[in-house]
Motif scaffolding. Structure first.
Motif, short mmCIF file in Angstrom:
data_model
loop_
_atom_site.label_atom_id
_atom_site.label_comp_id
_atom_site.label_asym_id
_atom_site.label_seq_id
_atom_site.Cartn_x
_atom_site.Cartn_y
_atom_site.Cartn_z
N SER A 108 0.81 -1.32 -0.08
CA SER A 108 -0.10 -0.04 0.07
C SER A 108 0.86 1.23 0.12
O SER A 108 0.63 2.20 -0.62
N ILE A 109 1.90 1.20 0.72
CA ILE A 109 3.01 2.60 0.65
C ILE A 109 3.47 2.71 -0.64
O ILE A 109 3.69 3.80 -1.15
N ILE A 110 3.92 1.39 -1.43
CA ILE A 110 4.56 1.50 -2.71
C ILE A 110 3.62 2.31 -3.79
O ILE A 110 3.69 3.01 -4.39
N LEU A 111 2.08 1.82 -3.40
CA LEU A 111 1.27 2.40 -4.23
C LEU A 111 0.87 4.13 -4.25
O LEU A 111 0.14 4.49 -5.33
N LYS A 112 1.24 4.35 -2.94
CA LYS A 112 1.11 6.13 -2.96
C LYS A 112 2.20 6.80 -3.71
O LYS A 112 2.21 8.08 -3.61
N THR A 113 3.10 6.15 -3.95
CA THR A 113 4.42 6.81 -4.35
C THR A 113 4.30 6.82 -6.01
O THR A 113 3.40 6.24 -6.54
N ASP A 114 5.46 7.43 -6.72
CA ASP A 114 5.43 7.30 -8.11
C ASP A 114 6.36 6.09 -8.70
O ASP A 114 6.70 6.31 -9.62
N THR A 115 6.54 5.38 -7.56
CA THR A 115 7.55 3.98 -8.38
C THR A 115 6.90 3.46 -9.48
O THR A 115 7.68 3.22 -10.37
N LEU A 116 5.66 2.97 -9.55
CA LEU A 116 5.06 2.41 -10.87
C LEU A 116 5.17 3.23 -12.02
O LEU A 116 5.43 2.85 -13.22
N LEU A 117 5.02 4.53 -11.88
CA LEU A 117 5.25 5.60 -12.92
C LEU A 117 6.57 5.46 -13.62
O LEU A 117 6.85 5.47 -14.73
N THR A 118 7.47 5.51 -12.39
CA THR A 118 8.82 5.30 -12.98
C THR A 118 9.22 4.06 -13.38
O THR A 118 9.91 4.05 -14.51
N LEU A 119 8.69 2.80 -12.93
CA LEU A 119 8.96 1.83 -13.53
C LEU A 119 8.61 1.53 -14.84
O LEU A 119 9.10 0.91 -15.80
N ARG A 120 7.40 1.95 -15.37
CA ARG A 120 6.76 2.01 -16.56
C ARG A 120 7.91 2.51 -17.70
O ARG A 120 8.07 1.92 -18.58
N THR A 121 8.22 3.70 -17.32
CA THR A 121 9.33 4.57 -17.90
C THR A 121 10.54 3.48 -18.53
O THR A 121 11.08 3.62 -19.35
N LEU A 122 10.98 3.06 -17.07
CA LEU A 122 12.18 2.24 -17.12
C LEU A 122 11.87 1.00 -17.97
O LEU A 122 12.96 0.41 -18.66
N PHE A 123 10.77 0.54 -18.02
CA PHE A 123 10.34 -0.81 -19.03
C PHE A 123 10.64 -0.28 -20.55
O PHE A 123 11.42 -0.99 -21.17
N LEU A 124 10.46 0.85 -20.64
CA LEU A 124 10.65 1.23 -22.27
C LEU A 124 12.19 1.59 -22.57
O LEU A 124 12.71 1.33 -23.49
N VAL A 125 12.83 2.27 -21.54
CA VAL A 125 14.01 2.74 -21.75
C VAL A 125 15.19 1.54 -21.49
O VAL A 125 16.05 1.69 -22.37
N ASN A 126 14.77 0.51 -20.72
CA ASN A 126 15.86 -0.39 -20.78
C ASN A 126 15.45 -1.64 -21.21
O ASN A 126 15.59 -3.00 -20.72
N GLU A 127 14.52 -1.78 -22.27
CA GLU A 127 13.77 -3.12 -22.68
C GLU A 127 14.99 -4.02 -23.30
O GLU A 127 14.67 -5.03 -23.65
N ASN A 128 16.21 -3.46 -23.72
CA ASN A 128 17.22 -4.39 -24.18
C ASN A 128 18.17 -4.83 -22.98
O ASN A 128 19.07 -5.71 -23.42
N ASP A 129 17.97 -4.43 -21.92
CA ASP A 129 18.93 -4.82 -20.95
C ASP A 129 17.88 -6.05 -20.08
O ASP A 129 17.05 -5.74 -19.29
N SER A 130 18.42 -7.32 -20.31
CA SER A 130 17.53 -8.26 -19.61
C SER A 130 17.66 -8.45 -18.12
O SER A 130 16.75 -8.68 -17.42
#
Length: 687
Positions: free
Chosen positions: A158-180
């Motif tokens: 519940s604490i993680i959901l209150k932060t911007d962690t998931l928004l940050t993670l979605r961006t990182l999925f696209l930026v680092n898609e070639n880093d397994s």
């Protein structure tokens, strides 16, 4: 239509498959990343929870002027403590940390810092992974004082959901898609975040608010294209935990919402490839300890099938019927989806069963096994989702069951699904079934067998021609192996036999033919050695479900197998104590058992008592006050007395009218032992 067996919606079992997985530090290699927590947990601790809390509070109190290297050093130490084999990470409760929200924000910032090295980014991702893996505190936990007066304890999710962690993670999925490596850790974190039983809110946020579902499907597809099993395994694991949720349709996993092209997110082509991809798992490859393999990927993909097939009919139709598959993906599917899924299930089950048999044989002969603990553990873990997928799909209607049975039975390279199930049932019922794992898997196999025989008796149906002949002898063996089979295994076996033998209830023209076939199945069941004695023993069981199922089966046997020459079966039942067992059931459910009073059923035993009483009254109530002597019926009455004599035998009419002593009654003789009175009528007293 009703299948008499509910869709099984069981969750992953901790003992067989972890719901959450910690990342463990490795001093030599990274092969331990994929191990479940329960496989690595040890009891000795060298790092207590105070060290973790102290480190967390130091990170929170870092001043903005602090150097980046100093923060990274603290984060590395914090991750080392969280991921240590001897750490007690579950003691890191949010209530014990000064500002848990700030802690998550600091770690998320480190994760998104573009100037950080890959190692530093991995460190931040692993911290989030391990924090998300911490179980929520129970309501009665006194740590932190947040659970008193019924307040729900804080959770890291519940604490993680209150932060911007998931928004940050979605961006990182696209930026680092070639880093397994990074993508693998991101999927791992998401899998932990949505793995809780009460994580529906987190699942909704991950799926709907941030649209991670298409990203995870893309990662899964790309990981298979590049043959990266670790990436595929973590992506499939996150997807399977998402699939466990409620409140949304399984259709969202196959058809992207708002996509007019109707492309499938999870196509049967991809599912089939992941389930059937073979890296020569049989043999020396299984001796590689703790290495993520394609078998582990297949296990997680099969869990996706299990949880989605437990939802509405769309998913099961998608898996089994090609006419419900979106048009675009349907054109690409060769062979048909039902063949892919049935072949995959049969293939994986056959390997797992052979592995378990080989291991058991090696243990009996005291020889060195060619399979290590990792191999036998993988065998049990792949069996559970395979069996549950069979049961879920077969529970929909006869078409899915028919397709599964036909396709798996046509395979020539490995055993069919019914044959593998029969082998597991026999192993769980035998004297050698000392392993709790074998018993658990055998119970699952027996449940799945019950779904496959629901249509037994239908003309030209594979349940009649394939499933029933293979499974019926093993199901009967589970009932009669009284000294070895567990009661829960017998319960599932009784349910399976009842599914195969109960009267057909559907409105179709084949009901009479089906009933004739099912009566034949009843005769086969009762011909099993020791079956009658075993059923009578089960009537006295303390498990009400077992008693009810046994009584239903006994009732069907005694009422529907009464042709010439089979009347002796009724006498066998009575001679072996069957009527006494029925009376025992009536006694248990009787609220007022005084002599001469009517019985009133109460509690959870009402239905069992009704069946038992009907059997006694209809089949075994031969007027207990009658004795047959030389084919002549003679009433046996209570002793009577007159003014001058005391005699046994028949009373005169005068005596009957004049004598109203406690042992002579005006009640009708032979009221019955079932529903009317549970004792012979002549014993009833009238005060």
């Amino acid at each position: 239509r009703g299948r008499h067996t509910d869709l099984i919606r069981k969750k992953k079992k901790n003992r067989l498959l972890a719901q959450k997985r910690r990342y463990y530090n490795s001093t030599t290699n990274d092969e331990k990343e994929g191990l479940e927590e329960d496989a690595m947990m040890v009891t000795t601790t060298t790092l207590n929870d105070k060290n973790l809390i102290k480190l967390a509070n130091i990170i929170i109190l870092q001043k903005p002027s602090s150097s980046s290297s100093e923060l990274q050093s603290l984060l590395a130490e914090f991750q080392s403590a969280l991921g240590g084999l001897f750490g007690n990470a579950n003691e890191l409760k949010p209530e014990k940390v000064q500002d848990p929200l700030k802690l998550i924000n600091i770690i998320s910032s480190a994760l998104a810092n573009s100037s950080s090295s890959k190692i530093e980014q991995l460190t931040a991702a692993r911290i989030l992974t391990n924090i998300a893996a911490i179980e929520q505190a129970d309501n009665d936990d006194d740590g932190g004082g947040s659970s008193y007066y019924g307040r729900v304890p804080l959770s890291w999710t519940s604490i993680i959901l209150k932060t911007d962690t998931l928004l940050t993670l979605r961006t990182l999925f696209l930026v680092n898609e070639n880093d397994s490596d990074l993508i693998t850790q991101y999927c791992w974190f998401l899998g932990n975040l949505v793995a809780d039983e009460n994580s529906d809110e987190a699942r909704h946020v991950v799926m709907k608010q941030y649209s991670f579902l298409p990203l995870l499907c893309h990662v899964l597809r790309k990981g298979f294209e590049h043959k990266l099993p670790t990436v595929c395994r973590n992506a499939a694991w996150a997807l399977s935990n998402l699939a466990r949720g409620t409140g949304y349709s399984s259709k969202s996993f196959f058809v992207e919402e708002g996509n007019t092209t109707n492309n499938a997110l999870l196509s049967m082509t991809l599912i089939g490839q992941l389930l059937l991809y073979d890296e020569n798992i049989i043999g020396s490859a299984m001796n590689v300890n703790n290495t993520i393999m394609w078998l582990d990927v297949a296990q997680e993909v099969m869990w996706i099938v299990v949880f989605l097939s437990a939802k509405e009919d769309f998913s099961s139709n998608y898996f089994c019927l090609s006419n419900t598959v979106p048009a675009t993906s349907q054109q690409q599917q060769t062979p048909p989806p039902v063949l892919v899924l049935a072949e995959a299930i049969a293939f994986r089950m056959d390997w797992a069963v052979r592995t378990i048999i080989l291991q058991n044989n090696n243990e009996k002969s005291s020889t060195t096994s060619s399979l290590d603990k990792s191999g036998i553990g993988r065998a049990f873990r792949i069996l559970i989702p395979c069996i549950r997928a069979v049961g879920n799909l077969a529970s929909m209607d006869e078409k899915q069951a028919n397709f599964l049975l036909l396709q798996s039975n046509n395979a020539t390279k490995f055993s069919s699904i019914p044959l593998s199930l029969a082998t597991l049932i026999e192993m769980g019922s035998s004297a050698s079934a000392a392993s709790q794992d074998i018993t658990t898997v055998a119970c699952e196999a027996t449940w799945a067998a019950g779904t496959l025989v629901c249509d037994a008796g239908l003309p030209q149906h594979s349940s009649t021609e394939v499933a029933l002949p293979t499974l019926l002898p093993k199901l009967c063996f589970s009932i009669t192996s009284s000294s070895h089979a567990k009661l829960r295994l017998k319960r599932e076996a009784l349910l399976a036999l009842w599914n195969a033998t109960q009267r057909p209830h559907n409105d179709n023209n084949n009901n009479d033919l089906v009933l004739v076939k099912r009566n034949e199945y009843l005769r086969e069941i009762i011909k099993t050695p020791s079956m009658m004695c075993s059923l009578i023993d089960l009537i006295r069981s303390t498990d009400t479900d077992v008693v009810l199922l046994t009584l239903k089966l006994v009732d069907a046997i005694l009422r529907r197998t009464t042709t010439v020459g089979e009347v002796v079966r009724k006498h066998d039942f009575e001679e072996q104590g069957g009527v006494d067992a029925l009376e025992y059931v009536c006694d248990i459910a009787t609220s007022d058992s005084k002599y001469g009073n009517e019985c009133h059923w109460q509690g959870e035993n009402v239905q069992t008592a009704d069946i038992a009483a009907d059997l006694i009254d209809d089949l075994f109530d031969d007027n207990d006050d009658k004795i047959v002597i030389d084919n002549e019926e003679e009433l046996y009455c209570a002793p009577t007395s007159t003014a001058t004599s005391f005699t046994f035998g028949l009373q005169s009419s005068a005596n009957n009218n004049n004598n109203e002593g406690p042992l002579s009654s005006k009640n009708p003789i032979g009221q019955g032992r079932g529903r009317g009175q549970i004792i012979p009528a002549w014993m009833s007293s009238k005060n």
